[in-house]
Motif scaffolding. Structure first.
Motif, PDB file in Angstrom:
ATOM      1  N   SER A   1      44.029 -47.072 100.556  1.00  0.00           N
ATOM      2  CA  SER A   1      45.271 -46.579 101.137  1.00  0.00           C
ATOM      3  C   SER A   1      45.624 -45.205 100.587  1.00  0.00           C
ATOM      4  CB  SER A   1      46.404 -47.538 100.824  1.00  0.00           C
ATOM      5  OG  SER A   1      46.789 -47.359  99.477  1.00  0.00           O
ATOM      6  N   GLY A   2      46.584 -44.576 101.240  1.00  0.00           N
ATOM      7  CA  GLY A   2      47.043 -43.262 100.819  1.00  0.00           C
ATOM      8  C   GLY A   2      47.598 -43.283  99.411  1.00  0.00           C
ATOM      9  N   ASN A   3      48.324 -44.321  99.081  1.00  0.00           N
ATOM     10  CA  ASN A   3      48.915 -44.390  97.739  1.00  0.00           C
ATOM     11  C   ASN A   3      47.852 -44.427  96.655  1.00  0.00           C
ATOM     12  OD1 ASN A   3      51.597 -44.324  98.495  1.00  0.00           O
ATOM     13  ND2 ASN A   3      51.704 -46.542  98.781  1.00  0.00           N
ATOM     14  N   THR A   4      46.811 -45.215  96.907  1.00  0.00           N
ATOM     15  CA  THR A   4      45.746 -45.338  95.917  1.00  0.00           C
ATOM     16  C   THR A   4      45.036 -43.990  95.747  1.00  0.00           C
ATOM     17  OG1 THR A   4      45.482 -47.599  96.660  1.00  0.00           O
ATOM     18  CG2 THR A   4      43.758 -46.711  95.248  1.00  0.00           C
ATOM     19  N   ALA A   5      44.805 -43.322  96.866  1.00  0.00           N
ATOM     20  CA  ALA A   5      44.141 -42.025  96.804  1.00  0.00           C
ATOM     21  C   ALA A   5      45.021 -41.033  96.037  1.00  0.00           C
ATOM     22  CB  ALA A   5      43.866 -41.503  98.225  1.00  0.00           C
ATOM     23  N   ARG A   6      46.296 -41.098  96.318  1.00  0.00           N
ATOM     24  CA  ARG A   6      47.242 -40.202  95.658  1.00  0.00           C
ATOM     25  C   ARG A   6      47.291 -40.507  94.160  1.00  0.00           C
ATOM     26  NH1 ARG A   6      49.741 -36.230  94.793  1.00  0.00           N
ATOM     27  NH2 ARG A   6      51.946 -35.835  95.141  1.00  0.00           N
ATOM     28  N   PHE A   7      47.228 -41.776  93.827  1.00  0.00           N
ATOM     29  CA  PHE A   7      47.253 -42.171  92.425  1.00  0.00           C
ATOM     30  C   PHE A   7      46.048 -41.595  91.681  1.00  0.00           C
ATOM     31  CE2 PHE A   7      46.111 -45.285  89.064  1.00  0.00           C
ATOM     32  CZ  PHE A   7      47.202 -45.047  88.248  1.00  0.00           C
ATOM     33  N   LYS A   8      44.898 -41.617  92.357  1.00  0.00           N
ATOM     34  CA  LYS A   8      43.689 -41.065  91.740  1.00  0.00           C
ATOM     35  C   LYS A   8      43.835 -39.565  91.546  1.00  0.00           C
ATOM     36  CE  LYS A   8      40.472 -44.524  93.340  1.00  0.00           C
ATOM     37  NZ  LYS A   8      39.799 -44.867  94.584  1.00  0.00           N
ATOM     38  N   GLU A   9      44.371 -38.906  92.547  1.00  0.00           N
ATOM     39  CA  GLU A   9      44.580 -37.463  92.484  1.00  0.00           C
ATOM     40  C   GLU A   9      45.469 -37.102  91.308  1.00  0.00           C
ATOM     41  OE1 GLU A   9      44.845 -36.172  96.979  1.00  0.00           O
ATOM     42  OE2 GLU A   9      46.522 -35.353  95.850  1.00  0.00           O
ATOM     43  N   VAL A  10      46.569 -37.844  91.216  1.00  0.00           N
ATOM     44  CA  VAL A  10      47.554 -37.599  90.168  1.00  0.00           C
ATOM     45  C   VAL A  10      46.927 -37.842  88.789  1.00  0.00           C
ATOM     46  CG1 VAL A  10      49.644 -38.576  89.164  1.00  0.00           C
ATOM     47  CG2 VAL A  10      49.575 -38.049  91.598  1.00  0.00           C
ATOM     48  N   SER A  11      46.158 -38.923  88.695  1.00  0.00           N
ATOM     49  CA  SER A  11      45.517 -39.256  87.425  1.00  0.00           C
ATOM     50  C   SER A  11      44.507 -38.190  87.032  1.00  0.00           C
ATOM     51  CB  SER A  11      44.811 -40.603  87.522  1.00  0.00           C
ATOM     52  OG  SER A  11      45.727 -41.602  87.865  1.00  0.00           O
ATOM     53  N   GLU A  12      43.784 -37.710  88.029  1.00  0.00           N
ATOM     54  CA  GLU A  12      42.768 -36.687  87.776  1.00  0.00           C
ATOM     55  C   GLU A  12      43.435 -35.402  87.289  1.00  0.00           C
ATOM     56  OE1 GLU A  12      39.744 -34.035  90.441  1.00  0.00           O
ATOM     57  OE2 GLU A  12      40.139 -36.060  91.162  1.00  0.00           O
ATOM     58  N   ALA A  13      44.523 -35.031  87.958  1.00  0.00           N
ATOM     59  CA  ALA A  13      45.237 -33.816  87.576  1.00  0.00           C
ATOM     60  C   ALA A  13      45.768 -33.941  86.152  1.00  0.00           C
ATOM     61  CB  ALA A  13      46.376 -33.549  88.553  1.00  0.00           C
ATOM     62  N   TYR A  14      46.330 -35.092  85.863  1.00  0.00           N
ATOM     63  CA  TYR A  14      46.915 -35.297  84.537  1.00  0.00           C
ATOM     64  C   TYR A  14      45.827 -35.305  83.463  1.00  0.00           C
ATOM     65  CZ  TYR A  14      49.418 -37.394  80.658  1.00  0.00           C
ATOM     66  OH  TYR A  14      49.962 -37.632  79.429  1.00  0.00           O
ATOM     67  N   ASP A  15      44.699 -35.875  83.841  1.00  0.00           N
ATOM     68  CA  ASP A  15      43.584 -35.957  82.914  1.00  0.00           C
ATOM     69  C   ASP A  15      43.178 -34.572  82.418  1.00  0.00           C
ATOM     70  OD1 ASP A  15      42.061 -37.983  81.748  1.00  0.00           O
ATOM     71  OD2 ASP A  15      40.287 -37.194  82.782  1.00  0.00           O
ATOM     72  N   VAL A  16      43.170 -33.635  83.312  1.00  0.00           N
ATOM     73  CA  VAL A  16      42.776 -32.276  82.942  1.00  0.00           C
ATOM     74  C   VAL A  16      43.930 -31.551  82.250  1.00  0.00           C
ATOM     75  CG1 VAL A  16      42.083 -30.017  83.836  1.00  0.00           C
ATOM     76  CG2 VAL A  16      41.054 -32.106  84.764  1.00  0.00           C
ATOM     77  N   LEU A  17      45.109 -31.620  82.845  1.00  0.00           N
ATOM     78  CA  LEU A  17      46.214 -30.811  82.330  1.00  0.00           C
ATOM     79  C   LEU A  17      46.787 -31.338  81.024  1.00  0.00           C
ATOM     80  CD1 LEU A  17      48.160 -29.754  85.549  1.00  0.00           C
ATOM     81  CD2 LEU A  17      46.261 -28.638  84.400  1.00  0.00           C
ATOM     82  N   SER A  18      46.550 -32.603  80.722  1.00  0.00           N
ATOM     83  CA  SER A  18      47.094 -33.145  79.479  1.00  0.00           C
ATOM     84  C   SER A  18      46.175 -32.861  78.293  1.00  0.00           C
ATOM     85  CB  SER A  18      47.290 -34.659  79.622  1.00  0.00           C
ATOM     86  OG  SER A  18      46.035 -35.281  79.831  1.00  0.00           O
ATOM     87  N   ASP A  19      44.983 -32.390  78.594  1.00  0.00           N
ATOM     88  CA  ASP A  19      44.022 -32.090  77.537  1.00  0.00           C
ATOM     89  C   ASP A  19      44.027 -30.571  77.337  1.00  0.00           C
ATOM     90  OD1 ASP A  19      41.641 -31.313  76.227  1.00  0.00           O
ATOM     91  OD2 ASP A  19      40.632 -33.162  76.860  1.00  0.00           O
ATOM     92  N   THR A  20      44.536 -30.143  76.200  1.00  0.00           N
ATOM     93  CA  THR A  20      44.729 -28.708  75.966  1.00  0.00           C
ATOM     94  C   THR A  20      43.461 -27.911  76.236  1.00  0.00           C
ATOM     95  OG1 THR A  20      46.012 -29.535  74.107  1.00  0.00           O
ATOM     96  CG2 THR A  20      45.846 -27.147  74.326  1.00  0.00           C
ATOM     97  N   LYS A  21      42.337 -28.439  75.769  1.00  0.00           N
ATOM     98  CA  LYS A  21      41.082 -27.710  75.903  1.00  0.00           C
ATOM     99  C   LYS A  21      40.682 -27.606  77.382  1.00  0.00           C
ATOM    100  CE  LYS A  21      36.440 -27.892  74.072  1.00  0.00           C
ATOM    101  NZ  LYS A  21      35.597 -29.045  74.416  1.00  0.00           N
ATOM    102  N   ARG A  22      40.785 -28.724  78.060  1.00  0.00           N
ATOM    103  CA  ARG A  22      40.368 -28.741  79.465  1.00  0.00           C
ATOM    104  C   ARG A  22      41.346 -27.953  80.339  1.00  0.00           C
ATOM    105  NH1 ARG A  22      38.917 -34.698  81.095  1.00  0.00           N
ATOM    106  NH2 ARG A  22      38.243 -33.616  82.972  1.00  0.00           N
ATOM    107  N   ARG A  23      42.617 -28.001  79.976  1.00  0.00           N
ATOM    108  CA  ARG A  23      43.595 -27.237  80.739  1.00  0.00           C
ATOM    109  C   ARG A  23      43.272 -25.743  80.632  1.00  0.00           C
ATOM    110  NH1 ARG A  23      50.197 -27.048  79.816  1.00  0.00           N
ATOM    111  NH2 ARG A  23      50.645 -25.610  81.535  1.00  0.00           N
ATOM    112  N   LYS A  24      42.861 -25.327  79.448  1.00  0.00           N
ATOM    113  CA  LYS A  24      42.512 -23.929  79.217  1.00  0.00           C
ATOM    114  C   LYS A  24      41.292 -23.553  80.065  1.00  0.00           C
ATOM    115  CE  LYS A  24      41.814 -20.825  75.255  1.00  0.00           C
ATOM    116  NZ  LYS A  24      40.371 -20.793  74.932  1.00  0.00           N
TER     117      LYS A  24
END
Ligand SMILES: [Zn+2]
Ligand SMILES: [Zn+2]
Length: 392
Positions: free
Chosen positions: A49-72
């Protein structure tokens, strides 16, 4: 995540935060979105469903942006190559391996309401490298079930067996949980070959997700059961006899192993949690394994000593000898008349005496007391007190 992903995806936009957002702001935005789109918040949704896809997107974004090194790295890649280059093929091998993780404890603030639920949803969903475990239909532990029971004071003290009516979600009885109409059987899903998982490649990062064709069950039903509409789930009510051990207290929660909802596909049953309520007793109280009782005695019994009858919980009264000169409020111990212990022995009955002052006096009694007063006229019970008060 590959470099291609980095260039194609605007993680800041996904989380709805500015590029200058602090780590705290990113975390806040993620939590809000994750709660909104999390599969637990949208129980009717399928894995695609759209929600599940959105959840993955959000998780992926957070995964990168919450990691200082990866965000850089992400910021640098986008500055270097410009953002929004759809179709840009990133340099091979420049992406990162794995690292798709998120913190469920973080997300749910450590609540512990549904043990097993989260594991069920994510079991095998995000395992790295795309190697889904092979096997037939997954076993699933039954849900934990909560119930409550009100016991009499004596039942709680001595232990009892209670009948508990439990309603839980379980396999549909019409189809035995297969979801297929009686007389038919589900077939193994050809897409995932029964594993229930599909592997998806994102650049050089692969993860497995529930198979779209069978929604992760590994089985397909051609002729759905009419009772459960193919879900295989049903509500069942059953009555079980549960042994409540002696000595349980009001407000206590006891766990009865494997008496919760039955498991699926051979999985273990959940546990049963019973919240205990205990009705107060008009005579007895409890402190741990001891029972307490307050017993009135007359002035003469306390002064001269006496043998008094003391009530016991669900037994004949016992005789307690109180010595001459017993003060008001003294507590006596009657061994073995308290709350049952695990080893079968019992705690004690703690008897506190309360000296009664007569409210009405017959002539004869009054005369006797006046005689007693005259006989003890030389004793001033307050002399020491008054002297002490002065000497300080
Ligand atoms: Zn059914
Ligand atoms: Zn499948």
């Amino acid at each position: 995540m590959s470099t291609k992903d980095y260039l194609e995806k605007d993680y800041y936009a996904v989380l709805g935060v500015p590029k200058t957002a602090t780590a705290e702001e990113i975390k806040k935005a993620y939590r809000k979105l994750a709660r909104q789109y999390h599969p637990d918040a949208n129980p009717g949704d399928s894995a695609t469903s759209g929600n599940t896809a959105r959840f993955k997107e959000v998780s992926e974004a957070y995964d990168v942006l919450s990691d200082t090194k990866r965000r850089k790295e992400y910021d640098e890649a986008r500055t270097l190559f410009g953002s929004g280059l759809g179709g840009y093929a990133g340099p091979g091998g420049a992406g990162r391996q794995g690292g798709f993780s998120f913190d469920l404890g973080d997300l749910f603030g450590g609540t512990h309401q549904q043990s097993g639920g989260i594991g069920d949803i994510f079991g095998g969903l995000f395992n790295r490298g795309g190697t889904a475990p092979r096997g037939t239909a997954r076993t699933r532990r039954g849900q934990d079930v909560e119930t409550e029971v009100t016991l009499s004071f004596a039942e709680a003290a001595e232990g009892t067996t209670v009948s508990l009516r439990l309603t839980s979600s379980s396999a549909c009885t019409a189809c035995g949980g297969t979801g297929a109409k009686a007389g038919t059987t589900p077939r193994v899903c050809p897409t995932c070959e029964g594993t229930g998982a599909a592997s998806r490649n994102l650049g050089n990062f692969a993860f497995s997700e529930p198979c779209r064709d069978c929604k992760g069950r590994g089985l397909l039903v051609d002729d759905p059961c009419s009772v459960c509409e193919g879900s295989g789930r049903g509500k069942s009510t059953r009555t079980i006899q549960a042994r409540i051990p002696a000595g349980v207290g009001d407000g206590q929660r006891i766990k009865i192993k494997a008496k919760g909802a039955p498991g699926e596909n051979g999985g273990p049953a959940g546990d049963l949690y019973v919240q205990i309520h205990v009705k107060p007793h008009p005579v007895f109280g409890r402190t741990g394994e001891n029972l307490t009782v307050t017993v009135p005695v007359t002035f003469t019994e306390a002064a001269l000593g006496a043998e008094i009858k003391v009530p016991t919980l669900k037994g004949m009264p016992v005789t307690l000898r109180i010595p001459e000169g017993t003060p008001n409020g003294r507590t006596f111990r009657v061994r073995g008349r308290g709350v049952a212990r695990k080893d079968g022995t019992k705690g004690d009955l703690l008897v506190t005496v309360e000296v009664l002052v007569p409210q009405q006096l017959e002539d004869k009694a009054r005369g006797a007391l006046e005689e007693f007063r005259d006989a003890t006229a030389g004793f001033d019970p307050r002399a020491e007190l008054i002297q002490q008060a002065r000497s300080e």
